[in-house]
Write an enzyme that holds these catalytic residues in place. Sequence first.
Site, PDB file in Angstrom:
ATOM      1  N   GLU A 193      10.690  22.828 -21.272  1.00  0.00           N
ATOM      2  CA  GLU A 193       9.768  23.176 -20.191  1.00  0.00           C
ATOM      3  C   GLU A 193       8.914  24.365 -20.604  1.00  0.00           C
ATOM      4  OE1 GLU A 193      12.196  21.783 -16.165  1.00  0.00           O
ATOM      5  OE2 GLU A 193      12.030  23.923 -16.625  1.00  0.00           O
ATOM      6  N   CYS A 194       7.612  24.178 -20.570  1.00  0.00           N
ATOM      7  CA  CYS A 194       6.644  25.256 -20.783  1.00  0.00           C
ATOM      8  C   CYS A 194       6.851  25.951 -22.123  1.00  0.00           C
ATOM      9  CB  CYS A 194       6.692  26.228 -19.611  1.00  0.00           C
ATOM     10  SG  CYS A 194       5.202  27.252 -19.454  1.00  0.00           S
ATOM     11  N   ALA A 195       7.554  27.069 -22.162  1.00  0.00           N
ATOM     12  CA  ALA A 195       7.795  27.758 -23.434  1.00  0.00           C
ATOM     13  C   ALA A 195       8.481  26.840 -24.430  1.00  0.00           C
ATOM     14  CB  ALA A 195       8.627  29.019 -23.206  1.00  0.00           C
TER      15      ALA A 195
END
Length: 464
Positions: free
Chosen positions: A354-356
């Site tokens: 997720e994201c990072a």
Amino acid sequence: MVTATVSLPRLVVAAAASGHGKTTVATGLLAALRRRGLAVSPHKVGPDYIDPGYHGLAAGRPGRNLDPWLVGAERIPGLLAHGALTPAPADIAVVEGVMGLYDGVVGRGEFASTAHVARLVQAPVVLVVDVSGQGRSAAALALGMAAFDPRVRIGGVVLNRVGSARHDGLLRQAMAEVGIAVLGSIPRTDQVATPSRHLGLVPVAERAAESLAVVEALGTVMTEHLDLDALLDLARTAPPLATDVWDPAREIATGGEADGRAGDGADVSAGAGPVVAVAGGAAFTFSYRESIELLEAAGAQVQVFDPLHDTALPAGTRGLVIGGGFPEMHAERLAANTALLAEVAAFEGPIVAECAGLLYLGTSLDGVPMAGRLAVVAEMSGRLTLGYRDAVAATDSPLARRGDRVHGHEFHRTTTSPGYGPAAAWQWDGTPHGFVAGTVHASYLHTHAAGQPQSAHRFVRACA
């Protein structure tokens, strides 16, 4: 369902707008109450990951989120009770609000606002009022906030950034005229300043010693300038909380995928199944405690590793979770850990990023080499992408079945090229997002597993 009656003194700390001092007051109050020998349960309205880190440091137990959008309004009282009872019963719960008291999901009125959560958990509200540049008008603001929704009980105000003793006296007189109790008066001070970053405060994990000093200073300020006895008395006016206490084991038992299409593995007992490695450390600080608890309830042996320091995944790793954080602040150090990057690139088990985590799996981040598991180039941008998302799974993956609907949120200042793959992870607003590539599910979308416990069940089955 098993409904329990939980006797739990509790308060919600709110404000008229962001930046008025909610985090300062909530964190300091947690620290001050803990100094009194009380067990304090910390909570945060909304999806924010960073404030709960400071809350947890102040309270000595994990900070937890209460977000009706992410988990469903019906789960909020039970999640509050679960947090207050875990790992041991708390004497009081302190809930920090989000944005302004009545600010909810855009287009949905009060839904997911601080006021909404305060009503769901039947807690009195302490309104933090930034009085810099104000005199009697502060009382008008407080009165308006109290009258706006009679279902929300504002038990008093904390005056923040008071300029002088004379200023304090004027404000107290004005509040008395409208019948609003003053529960504290905090002077302007640089003692409690915390460094900020493009997404908010700097996470606790990135500056442990400094964060502890900030929390200690906040505890001192609030001990000196809040009426702790009055606040405790107000918290005790909250009625017993009759709720179905949230239980991760029950959520897995009742929310798992009944048709068995979660993967090739069999169901396993809690904590007796595959090793799931969860990224942590200073670069990957964004996670919800309940998501970990659900993975464990689904059978995973969760082990945290730090991509900045650990040169290998935990022994026996069968699945990998890489959540959000600030990898852009640590890109060179992440890139220098070539042994771990190579192992992640070659890892064949299920991966949720997720994201990072998406950035870490890409080929580069601002020109710095990353794992290269996905053919994705990421760069910082000048634009903040922020907001709740109503998403639908676009592709079958270890996390979700095509067509599954989830509520999540985005929170980033980076972009990727391409923006999505041939098999996208999600779709919202008519646009595909993210990547599903073999056993990898990666996107910018942050989710809370308590809102869709079947995702934890499905992921652990796929790992097994």
